[in-house]
Design a protein around this motif. Structure first.
Motif, short mmCIF file in Angstrom:
data_model
loop_
_atom_site.label_atom_id
_atom_site.label_comp_id
_atom_site.label_asym_id
_atom_site.label_seq_id
_atom_site.Cartn_x
_atom_site.Cartn_y
_atom_site.Cartn_z
N UNK A 87 -50.68 46.39 36.82
CA UNK A 87 -52.13 45.96 36.32
C UNK A 87 -51.72 45.11 35.04
N UNK A 88 -51.38 45.77 34.09
CA UNK A 88 -51.33 45.34 32.64
C UNK A 88 -50.50 43.87 32.81
N UNK A 89 -49.36 43.86 33.43
CA UNK A 89 -48.71 42.64 33.31
C UNK A 89 -49.44 41.53 34.21
N UNK A 90 -49.90 41.87 35.23
CA UNK A 90 -50.97 41.01 35.93
C UNK A 90 -52.00 40.07 35.25
N UNK A 91 -52.72 41.12 34.33
CA UNK A 91 -53.69 40.81 33.43
C UNK A 91 -53.17 39.68 32.49
N UNK A 92 -52.09 40.20 31.87
CA UNK A 92 -51.55 39.46 30.72
C UNK A 92 -50.96 37.94 31.34
N UNK A 93 -50.69 37.85 32.52
CA UNK A 93 -50.31 36.78 33.15
C UNK A 93 -51.42 35.93 33.77
N UNK A 94 -52.63 36.33 33.50
CA UNK A 94 -53.82 35.67 33.76
C UNK A 94 -54.11 35.53 35.25
N UNK A 95 -53.56 36.60 35.93
CA UNK A 95 -53.84 36.67 37.38
C UNK A 95 -54.64 37.75 37.76
N UNK A 101 -55.01 41.05 40.70
CA UNK A 101 -54.08 41.83 41.65
C UNK A 101 -54.37 41.55 42.97
N UNK A 102 -55.63 41.13 43.30
CA UNK A 102 -56.03 40.61 44.81
C UNK A 102 -55.38 39.38 44.95
N UNK A 103 -55.25 38.59 44.03
CA UNK A 103 -54.67 36.95 44.53
C UNK A 103 -53.08 37.21 44.66
N UNK A 104 -52.51 38.40 44.08
CA UNK A 104 -51.07 38.41 44.13
C UNK A 104 -50.67 38.46 45.65
N UNK A 105 -49.46 38.27 45.98
CA UNK A 105 -48.63 38.69 47.06
C UNK A 105 -48.13 40.01 46.79
N UNK A 106 -47.97 40.61 47.98
CA UNK A 106 -47.15 41.97 48.03
C UNK A 106 -45.83 41.78 47.33
#
Length: 263
Positions: A231-239, A241-246
């Motif tokens: 979750x932290x890495x996703x936020x850092x990348x400006x994304x 979680x719901x928008x990421x692929x599995x």
């Protein structure tokens, strides 16, 4: 480490403080055994958490919180003229002496297994004690812990596998039965068979001397660490979680695993 005299003095001070709180503090004065119950459960879990973290300072603090509850219940019992802390200690001492004849008597116990078996047999003989082997398992225990205690008590009564390897056939049998009910999509039977499978896995853990509650909690904590990293890495990348692929999430998950393993 402190002397016995110092420990007794500290315990006496605790009792004196409890007496004073019960008279002078509005909150402490209004408490009952029933009102304390939920807090006692919470304190017990906080102690368990500290033990899982091997945080010695926190263990010390949480033991103090739990000891406060023991003293509190004893004070309430004293006020009701039912029992006091002396009665609590004496009944515990009496029980420990009675259930350890290999220490305080002439009985022999070569190993811890013999001690456990003797303990269960003596409990059944106690006046007013448990009438059956499984009576001593608290109804309110969490299901996973309760399953382990049920199996352990049954083992002490002689009800167990001849060899621990035999349990895996039972695990496989229960897994196949669960799969069959899943194919039928019978919700009630699926739940029942999943329970049987979990029970057999807990039994396997017991046979191999693995505490299943500790094992599951380790996995819970591991999952939380890795998911928090994801979750932290996703936020850092400006994304989001719901928008990421599995596949993208799985890549970050594996990255968290590698970092944990020092790779």
């Amino acid at each position: 480490m402190s002397t016995k005299e110092a420990r007794m003095e500290a315990f006496g001070q605790l009792l004196d403080i409890m007496d004073e709180l019960r008279v002078k503090c509005p909150w402490d004065r209004k408490q009952t055994s029933e009102s304390l119950r939920a807090n006692t459960i919470e304190e017990t879990y906080e102690l368990c958490d500290a033990i899982m973290r091997n945080a010695q300072d926190d263990i010390r603090k949480e033991l103090g919180d739990l000891l406060l509850h023991v003293v509190f219940y004893a004070k309430i019992g004293e006020e009701k003229q039912a029992f006091d802390i002396k009665d609590v200690c004496e009944s515990l001492c009496e029980k420990l002496i009675y259930r350890h004849p290999h220490v305080f008597g002439n009985a022999q116990a070569e190993n811890s297994r013999k001690v456990e078996q003797s303990w269960e047999q003596l409990k059944l003989k106690e006046k007013g004690g448990n009438k059956t082997v499984l009576d001593g398992v608290p109804v309110a225990l969490p299901s996973l812990v309760k399953a382990y205690r049920i199996q352990d008590k049954a083992r002490n009564a002689g009800f167990d596998w001849e060899t621990r390897e035999q349990v895996w056939d039972k695990v496989e049998e229960e897994l196949n039965e669960l799969k069959a009910e899943i194919d039928r999509m019978d919700a009630d039977r699926m739940e029942a068979e999943l329970g049987d499978l979990l029970f057999s896995l807990i039994n396997a853990a017991r046979l191999y001397k693995i505490n299943p509650d500790n094992a599951l909690e380790r996995t819970n904590r591991k999952f939380i660490r890795r998911f928090n990293y994801l979750e932290a890495q996703t936020i850092r990348q400006g994304h989001s979680l719901k928008d990421m692929t599995l596949a993208e999430m799985d890549a970050l998950w594996n990255e968290a695993k590698r970092l944990e393993n020092g790779e």
